[in-house]
Design a protein around this motif. Sequence first.
Motif, PDB file in Angstrom:
ATOM      1  N   VAL A 314      21.888  32.044  37.402  1.00 19.33           N
ATOM      2  CA  VAL A 314      23.270  31.660  37.680  1.00 19.33           C
ATOM      3  C   VAL A 314      23.686  32.146  39.064  1.00 19.33           C
ATOM      4  N   ASP A 315      24.451  31.310  39.751  1.00 19.75           N
ATOM      5  CA  ASP A 315      25.089  31.698  41.006  1.00 19.75           C
ATOM      6  C   ASP A 315      26.526  32.055  40.672  1.00 19.75           C
ATOM      7  N   TRP A 316      26.788  33.348  40.501  1.00 17.25           N
ATOM      8  CA  TRP A 316      28.108  33.800  40.073  1.00 17.25           C
ATOM      9  C   TRP A 316      29.203  33.415  41.063  1.00 17.25           C
ATOM     10  N   SER A 317      28.855  33.246  42.325  1.00 18.27           N
ATOM     11  CA  SER A 317      29.874  32.893  43.304  1.00 18.27           C
ATOM     12  C   SER A 317      30.331  31.445  43.142  1.00 18.27           C
ATOM     13  N   ALA A 318      29.562  30.667  42.379  1.00 17.24           N
ATOM     14  CA  ALA A 318      29.917  29.260  42.169  1.00 17.24           C
ATOM     15  C   ALA A 318      30.361  28.959  40.742  1.00 17.24           C
ATOM     16  N   GLY A 319      30.191  29.895  39.827  1.00 17.54           N
ATOM     17  CA  GLY A 319      30.571  29.651  38.435  1.00 17.54           C
ATOM     18  C   GLY A 319      29.820  30.568  37.489  1.00 17.54           C
ATOM     19  N   THR A 320      29.843  30.230  36.215  1.00 12.33           N
ATOM     20  CA  THR A 320      29.225  31.085  35.196  1.00 12.33           C
ATOM     21  C   THR A 320      27.993  30.460  34.563  1.00 12.33           C
ATOM     22  N   GLY A 321      27.631  29.245  34.984  1.00 12.85           N
ATOM     23  CA  GLY A 321      26.432  28.612  34.444  1.00 12.85           C
ATOM     24  C   GLY A 321      26.464  28.528  32.939  1.00 12.85           C
ATOM     25  N   ARG A 322      25.347  28.867  32.329  1.00 16.19           N
ATOM     26  CA  ARG A 322      25.229  28.812  30.860  1.00 16.19           C
ATOM     27  C   ARG A 322      25.389  30.183  30.206  1.00 16.19           C
ATOM     28  N   VAL A 323      25.889  31.149  30.969  1.00 14.85           N
ATOM     29  CA  VAL A 323      26.057  32.494  30.409  1.00 14.85           C
ATOM     30  C   VAL A 323      27.183  32.468  29.379  1.00 14.85           C
ATOM     31  N   PRO A 324      26.923  32.924  28.156  1.00 21.38           N
ATOM     32  CA  PRO A 324      27.961  32.892  27.119  1.00 21.38           C
ATOM     33  C   PRO A 324      29.033  33.954  27.327  1.00 21.38           C
ATOM     34  N   GLU A 325      30.021  33.958  26.477  1.00 21.61           N
ATOM     35  CA  GLU A 325      31.109  34.932  26.527  1.00 21.61           C
ATOM     36  C   GLU A 325      30.909  36.006  25.463  1.00 21.61           C
ATOM     37  N   GLY A 326      31.825  36.984  25.477  1.00 18.90           N
ATOM     38  CA  GLY A 326      31.911  37.933  24.372  1.00 18.90           C
ATOM     39  C   GLY A 326      31.135  39.224  24.507  1.00 18.90           C
ATOM     40  N   TYR A 327      30.664  39.558  25.705  1.00 19.68           N
ATOM     41  CA  TYR A 327      29.905  40.804  25.865  1.00 19.68           C
ATOM     42  C   TYR A 327      30.834  42.021  25.773  1.00 19.68           C
ATOM     43  N   ASP A 328      30.304  43.079  25.170  1.00 18.67           N
ATOM     44  CA  ASP A 328      31.061  44.337  25.105  1.00 18.67           C
ATOM     45  C   ASP A 328      31.112  45.020  26.463  1.00 18.67           C
ATOM     46  N   ARG A 329      30.017  44.924  27.197  1.00 20.30           N
ATOM     47  CA  ARG A 329      29.932  45.586  28.501  1.00 20.30           C
ATOM     48  C   ARG A 329      29.145  44.704  29.470  1.00 20.30           C
ATOM     49  N   VAL A 330      29.605  44.712  30.718  1.00 20.74           N
ATOM     50  CA  VAL A 330      28.967  43.915  31.767  1.00 20.74           C
ATOM     51  C   VAL A 330      28.697  44.826  32.964  1.00 20.74           C
ATOM     52  N   LEU A 331      27.460  44.808  33.451  1.00 21.81           N
ATOM     53  CA  LEU A 331      27.097  45.556  34.645  1.00 21.81           C
ATOM     54  C   LEU A 331      26.919  44.578  35.799  1.00 21.81           C
ATOM     55  N   VAL A 332      27.659  44.812  36.885  1.00 19.22           N
ATOM     56  CA  VAL A 332      27.539  44.001  38.095  1.00 19.22           C
ATOM     57  C   VAL A 332      27.034  44.893  39.224  1.00 19.22           C
ATOM     58  N   ASP A 333      25.724  44.900  39.418  1.00 14.59           N
ATOM     59  CA  ASP A 333      25.115  45.632  40.529  1.00 14.59           C
ATOM     60  C   ASP A 333      24.970  44.624  41.659  1.00 14.59           C
ATOM     61  N   ALA A 334      26.014  44.490  42.461  1.00 10.81           N
ATOM     62  CA  ALA A 334      26.191  43.340  43.354  1.00 10.81           C
ATOM     63  C   ALA A 334      25.345  43.432  44.627  1.00 10.81           C
ATOM     64  N   PRO A 335      25.030  42.284  45.216  1.00  8.53           N
ATOM     65  CA  PRO A 335      24.383  42.283  46.529  1.00  8.53           C
ATOM     66  C   PRO A 335      25.253  43.017  47.543  1.00  8.53           C
ATOM     67  N   CYS A 336      24.631  43.768  48.439  1.00  4.76           N
ATOM     68  CA  CYS A 336      25.414  44.590  49.361  1.00  4.76           C
ATOM     69  C   CYS A 336      24.638  44.855  50.627  1.00  4.76           C
ATOM     70  N   SER A 337      25.201  45.681  51.485  1.00  5.62           N
ATOM     71  CA  SER A 337      24.562  46.008  52.763  1.00  5.62           C
ATOM     72  C   SER A 337      23.298  46.836  52.589  1.00  5.62           C
ATOM     73  N   GLY A 338      23.170  47.555  51.464  1.00  7.45           N
ATOM     74  CA  GLY A 338      22.015  48.406  51.249  1.00  7.45           C
ATOM     75  C   GLY A 338      22.037  49.693  52.050  1.00  7.45           C
ATOM     76  N   VAL A 339      23.182  50.024  52.623  1.00 10.09           N
ATOM     77  CA  VAL A 339      23.289  51.219  53.460  1.00 10.09           C
ATOM     78  C   VAL A 339      22.899  52.484  52.689  1.00 10.09           C
ATOM     79  N   GLY A 340      23.120  52.474  51.383  1.00 13.25           N
ATOM     80  CA  GLY A 340      22.795  53.646  50.588  1.00 13.25           C
ATOM     81  C   GLY A 340      21.313  53.970  50.536  1.00 13.25           C
ATOM     82  N   THR A 341      20.461  53.037  50.954  1.00 10.37           N
ATOM     83  CA  THR A 341      19.010  53.245  50.885  1.00 10.37           C
ATOM     84  C   THR A 341      18.413  53.666  52.221  1.00 10.37           C
ATOM     85  N   LEU A 342      19.226  54.135  53.146  1.00  7.76           N
ATOM     86  CA  LEU A 342      18.748  54.454  54.497  1.00  7.76           C
ATOM     87  C   LEU A 342      17.583  55.441  54.511  1.00  7.76           C
TER      88      LEU A 342
END
Length: 456
Positions: A314-342
Motif C-alpha cells: 500500500v502507498d499510504w500517501s495515496a490511500g489505504t489500499g486493501r488494509v482492513p480496519e479495526g486494529y487495536d494498535r498501529v505502528l508507523v515507522d515512517a520514511p525519514c532523513s535517517g539522521v539518527g543512523t549517522l
Amino acid sequence: MAAEQEGPDASGPALAGDARRVAARVLERVWEESAFASAALDAELSRLTVLDGRDAGLATELVYGVLRTQAFLEEQIDKLAVSRRWAGDPAVRAHLLMGAYSLLFLDRVPAFAAVSEAVNAMRVVADDRVGAFANAVLRRLADEAAKGRPALIDAVVASAPGWLRGALRRAIGRAGASAFLSAGPVPPPLGLCLAPAEDREAWIARLGEAAKGATIEAGKASPHAILVRGAGELRRLPGFGETWIGQEEGAQVVALLLGAKPGERVLDACAGRGNKTWLLSRRVGATGDVEAADLHPNKLRVAATTGARATYAVDWSAGTGRVPEGYDRVLVDAPCSGVGTLRRRPEIGLKREAGDLERLSSLQVAIARSAASRAREGGRLVFAVCSVLREECEGVVERLSSDPGPGEPEVKLVPTPFDAEEALALGLPEGASSVRLLPHVHGTDGYFAAMFTVHH
C-alpha cells in the motif's frame, strides 16, 4: 587508535596496502554510486578474504573516519594545495584524504609511513606527478600535525553540513548537537533481538561459546537486546531466525513502545522486511494477530516469514489500499532523513539537504493519518522515525494533533502517554507521550517516537 574513539592498533603491519585499497574502493562507491558505506565495506571485506582482522579494522577505521571528517580534511588540504584538481579524481581523493586522516587522527602511525602509503597508492592510481603533489602536501600537513593535532570531535562536528548542525541545535541544543555528531563507538556494535521470555544472560554465554573472541554484552535500552562485535557472520550463530534476529537496539525500543499486549490485533504499517513485525508477533502471542504493510512488495515477501498473519502492499500517501480496519494498535515507522543512523551511516549527511525535511515531514503526516484510519475507535498509534530533528519529530506531532485538512482522512489523533512498561525503563517523566532516543544518552541509534489515541 583514533583519538576519542575505539579503533584498531594501527601500527606496523596493520598499515597494509590491501586495507587502504579496500577503504579507497568503498569511499569511491559512496561518492560515485551513492552506496551506503557499511554495505559497500562488508562486500569488499567479504570479497577480499586475505585481510586479517587487524587490516579489516584499519579499513573500517579509514572509511568511517574519512566520511565523518571529510569537510575538515579537505579544508586542511586546500590550505596547502594550489588548486582543487586533486578532488576531481575519486581514487586520488580517497587516498589523499586517508593519508590526511592518518596523519591527523591515527595515533601510533608514524608520519613517514602514512605519507609513504598514500603517495605509493596515488602513483598506482594516477602517475608520478600526482604522487609528487601528494608527497609535498602530506609532508607539509605532517609538519603541521607535529605542532599539535586537532581534536577528532571538533573535526567531526565541523564536517557536518551546516543545515544539519543547525537542525540538530534547534532540536537538542548546541551541546546536544555536538555530543550527537561525535557519539561513538563508530561503527556501533550489531544488535540482536531475543524473543520475549528468553534468558538473555544464558544466550550471551551461549553465543560467546560459539563466537570465541567476540565481544557480546547485554543492551541497556531494550530488555531483549544483545550487542555483538567481532562475531563474523551472524547467520552462523545458534538461534538465528528462531530465538533471535538481527535488529538494532533502538529499533527494538520503538516496537516495544507500541505496548502490544497478548491477544491484540496490531498493524505494522511501514514494516519493511518485518524486523519489528517479528518482535510484535511474539508480544501478542498465539491469541493475537500482527499484520504488515509496506510500499514495497518485495520487502513484504520477507516480512511474511517473520510472523505476519497477512501482508498488504500500500502507498499510504495515496490511500489505504486493501488494509482492513479495526486494529487495536498501529505502528508507523515512517520514511525519514535517517539522521539518527549517522554512527553507522556517516554518508547520510552527504545524501540529504535542508529542503528534504519539509518534503519528508509532509509525507510522514500523510502516512500517519492514513494508517491511523485503520485503527479502531480508541485504538493506539505510535509514530516513529529514525531521526532526531524537530522538523520530523515534534513538528510532525503538532501537525498530527491538529484537525485534518482538506482531503485528509477524518481521524483525530490525541497525544497520549505511553502505556508500555519499557517506557518506564527509559526514565521518561510521568505522562510522557513522546521520547527521543540519542546515541550519547541511550547508546542506541537516534529515534523519535510519539503515542496517540485514535478517534474517528
